[in-house]
Scaffold this active site. Structure first.
Site, PDB file in Angstrom:
ATOM      1  N   SER A 151      -4.316  -9.574   6.249  1.00  0.00           N
ATOM      2  CA  SER A 151      -5.456  -9.768   7.167  1.00  0.00           C
ATOM      3  C   SER A 151      -5.578 -11.235   7.548  1.00  0.00           C
ATOM      4  O   SER A 151      -6.366 -11.588   8.435  1.00  0.00           O
ATOM      5  CB  SER A 151      -6.747  -9.315   6.464  1.00  0.00           C
ATOM      6  N   THR A 188       0.850  -1.214   0.000  1.00  0.00           N
ATOM      7  CA  THR A 188       0.000   0.000   0.000  1.00  0.00           C
ATOM      8  C   THR A 188       0.878   1.254   0.000  1.00  0.00           C
ATOM      9  O   THR A 188       0.513   2.279  -0.582  1.00  0.00           O
ATOM     10  CB  THR A 188      -0.936   0.025   1.229  1.00  0.00           C
ATOM     11  N   HIS A 217       0.337 -16.773  -4.844  1.00  0.00           N
ATOM     12  CA  HIS A 217      -0.837 -16.362  -5.642  1.00  0.00           C
ATOM     13  C   HIS A 217      -0.432 -15.979  -7.061  1.00  0.00           C
ATOM     14  O   HIS A 217      -1.149 -15.256  -7.749  1.00  0.00           O
ATOM     15  CB  HIS A 217      -1.570 -15.192  -4.962  1.00  0.00           C
ATOM     16  N   PHE A 246      -6.785  -5.150  -0.237  1.00  0.00           N
ATOM     17  CA  PHE A 246      -8.091  -5.697  -0.618  1.00  0.00           C
ATOM     18  C   PHE A 246      -9.177  -5.387   0.408  1.00  0.00           C
ATOM     19  O   PHE A 246     -10.301  -5.038   0.045  1.00  0.00           O
ATOM     20  CB  PHE A 246      -7.973  -7.227  -0.802  1.00  0.00           C
ATOM     21  N   ARG A 247      -8.782  -5.470   1.720  1.00  0.00           N
ATOM     22  CA  ARG A 247      -9.860  -5.450   2.728  1.00  0.00           C
ATOM     23  C   ARG A 247      -9.831  -4.258   3.680  1.00  0.00           C
ATOM     24  O   ARG A 247     -10.655  -4.217   4.591  1.00  0.00           O
ATOM     25  CB  ARG A 247      -9.840  -6.778   3.515  1.00  0.00           C
ATOM     26  N   CYS A 271      -2.212 -23.696 -26.403  1.00  0.00           N
ATOM     27  CA  CYS A 271      -0.926 -24.153 -26.986  1.00  0.00           C
ATOM     28  C   CYS A 271       0.241 -23.910 -26.038  1.00  0.00           C
ATOM     29  O   CYS A 271       1.364 -24.317 -26.323  1.00  0.00           O
ATOM     30  CB  CYS A 271      -0.683 -23.424 -28.318  1.00  0.00           C
ATOM     31  N   ASN A 300       1.049  -5.449  11.446  1.00  0.00           N
ATOM     32  CA  ASN A 300      -0.125  -5.189  10.631  1.00  0.00           C
ATOM     33  C   ASN A 300      -0.895  -3.995  11.161  1.00  0.00           C
ATOM     34  O   ASN A 300      -0.995  -3.821  12.393  1.00  0.00           O
ATOM     35  CB  ASN A 300      -1.046  -6.426  10.590  1.00  0.00           C
TER      36      ASN A 300
HETATM   37  N1  APR Z   1       1.352  -1.313   6.981  1.00  0.00           N
HETATM   38  C1  APR Z   1       0.895  -2.373   7.699  1.00  0.00           C
HETATM   39  N2  APR Z   1      -0.280  -2.991   7.450  1.00  0.00           N
HETATM   40  C2  APR Z   1      -1.022  -2.509   6.422  1.00  0.00           C
HETATM   41  C3  APR Z   1      -0.614  -1.414   5.628  1.00  0.00           C
HETATM   42  C4  APR Z   1       0.623  -0.810   5.958  1.00  0.00           C
HETATM   43  N3  APR Z   1       1.112   0.232   5.264  1.00  0.00           N
HETATM   44  N4  APR Z   1      -1.577  -1.189   4.688  1.00  0.00           N
HETATM   45  C5  APR Z   1      -2.543  -2.111   4.891  1.00  0.00           C
HETATM   46  N5  APR Z   1      -2.216  -2.898   5.926  1.00  0.00           N
HETATM   47  C6  APR Z   1      -2.938  -4.065   6.441  1.00  0.00           C
HETATM   48  C7  APR Z   1      -4.430  -3.902   6.496  1.00  0.00           C
HETATM   49  O1  APR Z   1      -4.828  -3.419   7.780  1.00  0.00           O
HETATM   50  C8  APR Z   1      -4.923  -5.328   6.258  1.00  0.00           C
HETATM   51  O2  APR Z   1      -5.154  -6.009   7.476  1.00  0.00           O
HETATM   52  O3  APR Z   1      -2.688  -5.106   5.519  1.00  0.00           O
HETATM   53  C9  APR Z   1      -3.771  -6.019   5.528  1.00  0.00           C
HETATM   54  C10 APR Z   1      -4.090  -6.378   4.097  1.00  0.00           C
HETATM   55  O4  APR Z   1      -5.093  -7.379   4.128  1.00  0.00           O
HETATM   56  P1  APR Z   1      -5.886  -7.725   2.777  1.00  0.00           P
HETATM   57  O5  APR Z   1      -6.317  -6.488   2.126  1.00  0.00           O
HETATM   58  O6  APR Z   1      -6.900  -8.773   3.133  1.00  0.00           O
HETATM   59  O7  APR Z   1      -4.761  -8.368   1.843  1.00  0.00           O
HETATM   60  P2  APR Z   1      -4.172  -9.828   1.900  1.00  0.00           P
HETATM   61  O8  APR Z   1      -4.138 -10.341   3.313  1.00  0.00           O
HETATM   62  O9  APR Z   1      -2.917  -9.824   1.146  1.00  0.00           O
HETATM   63  O10 APR Z   1      -5.271 -10.674   1.067  1.00  0.00           O
HETATM   64  C11 APR Z   1      -4.951 -12.009   0.764  1.00  0.00           C
HETATM   65  O11 APR Z   1      -6.899 -12.103  -0.653  1.00  0.00           O
HETATM   66  O12 APR Z   1      -8.267 -11.204  -2.236  1.00  0.00           O
HETATM   67  C12 APR Z   1      -7.255 -12.100  -2.043  1.00  0.00           C
HETATM   68  O13 APR Z   1      -5.717 -12.740  -3.696  1.00  0.00           O
HETATM   69  C13 APR Z   1      -6.026 -11.702  -2.819  1.00  0.00           C
HETATM   70  O14 APR Z   1      -3.728 -12.133  -2.205  1.00  0.00           O
HETATM   71  C14 APR Z   1      -4.947 -11.570  -1.741  1.00  0.00           C
HETATM   72  C15 APR Z   1      -5.516 -12.360  -0.586  1.00  0.00           C
END
Ligand code: APR
Length: 249
Positions: free
Chosen positions: A192, A27, A119, A34-35, A130, A212
């Site tokens: 997450s 990010t 992933h 994503f969430r 092919c 996180n």
């Molecule tokens: N520093 C620390 N934590 C962060 C930051 C940051 N700068 N930015 C976001 N986060 C945290 C958010 O609070 C969240 O809990 O990172 C986490 C990201 O979680 P998701 O958005 O669920 O991403 P991820 O866990 O990678 O999702 C897994 O889900 O949709 C599928 O294929 C997709 O690979 C992905 C998988």
């Protein structure tokens, strides 16, 4: 800061540390996760509707047209301080490698050598008929100029080398599973831990640490839990861990 010092100590003592990363490490490179509420990709669309195996087979033109800007954003981003800090930890021998759920290749571009992409990735696409392989950037350009869905010279629609919802996981996951079961510390950064089977790696590890911003379902299993921005925390962690290494007789 106390927790960062404690985590640095765990890293220095660990003989085999594995890192598991998610979208939260990218990010700070401008790629939405994503969430996260409001900013996460899934607050703007339904993943099952867009990035699934069935969506690609049901309406390939819609799949490629709608995913092109997302794939392009991920493919053109730059590594951030979190990626560089993790590459430094590997260089100093403090981590074995990284299991990543991310498809943006930013760990490798920051210098990490041992990266398991459970992933898939966005570097290439292939023809399911092919087997022809092609690089993604020119394919995304074709889609952006209206050639959607992009077809192989044999006429079949190309498939990106990412794991779509409904796909089996690549062999990299089996290796990640083996590593998680033998490591003595699993450090989760920016995930997450909502998505199986990757989240099953967590209970397989003997000791857990989490960095996180948001809560995860595994927080109460963590020996060290650090809330905050991964880039800033990991940069401090590298400094603390290097000082411990230097202090060694
Ligand atoms: N520093 C620390 N934590 C962060 C930051 C940051 N700068 N930015 C976001 N986060 C945290 C958010 O609070 C969240 O809990 O990172 C986490 C990201 O979680 P998701 O958005 O669920 O991403 P991820 O866990 O990678 O999702 C897994 O889900 O949709 C599928 O294929 C997709 O690979 C992905 C998988």
């Amino acid at each position: 800061m106390e927790n960062i010092k404690k985590l640095a100590q765990l890293l220095a003592e660990s003989k085999d540390t594995l890192v598991l990363t998610g979208a939260g490490v990218s990010t700070e490179s401008g790629i939405p996760d994503f969430r996260s509420p409001d900013t996460g990709l899934w607050s703007q669309m339904d993943p099952m509707e867009l990035l699934s195996r069935s969506a690609l087979s049901r309406n390939p033109a819609n799949f490629w047209t709608r995913s092109e800007p997302i794939f392009r954003e991920m493919s053109t981003a730059q590594p951030n301080s979190c990626h560089y800090a993790l590459a430094r930890l590997e260089e100093k021998g403090l981590i074995r490698g990284i299991v990543t759920q991310n498809i943006d290749s930013l760990h490798q571009r920051a210098g990490s050598k041992c990266v398991l992409e459970v992933h898939g990735h966005l570097r290439t696409a292939h023809c399911p008929s092919c087997g022809a392989e092609t690089h993604m950037p020119p394919l995304l350009d074709r889609v952006a100029t209206g050639d959607s869905p992009p077809r192989c010279s044999c006429g079949v629609v190309f498939r990106p080398d990412v794991v779509l919802f409904g796909d089996p996981l690549p062999d990299a996951f089996q290796r990640a599973w083996q590593w998680a079961r033998v490591c003595d510390l699993l450090l989760v950064v920016g995930s997450s831990l909502e998505v199986a089977p990757v989240c099953w790696l967590v209970p397989a590890a003997s000791k857990l640490a989490i960095i996180n911003m948001g809560e995860t379902q595994c927080d109460d299993l963590a020996e060290v839990l650090i809330r905050g921005k991964a880039g800033e925390i990991l940069t401090k962690l590298v400094k603390e861990a290097e000082e411990l290494l230097q202090a060694r007789p």
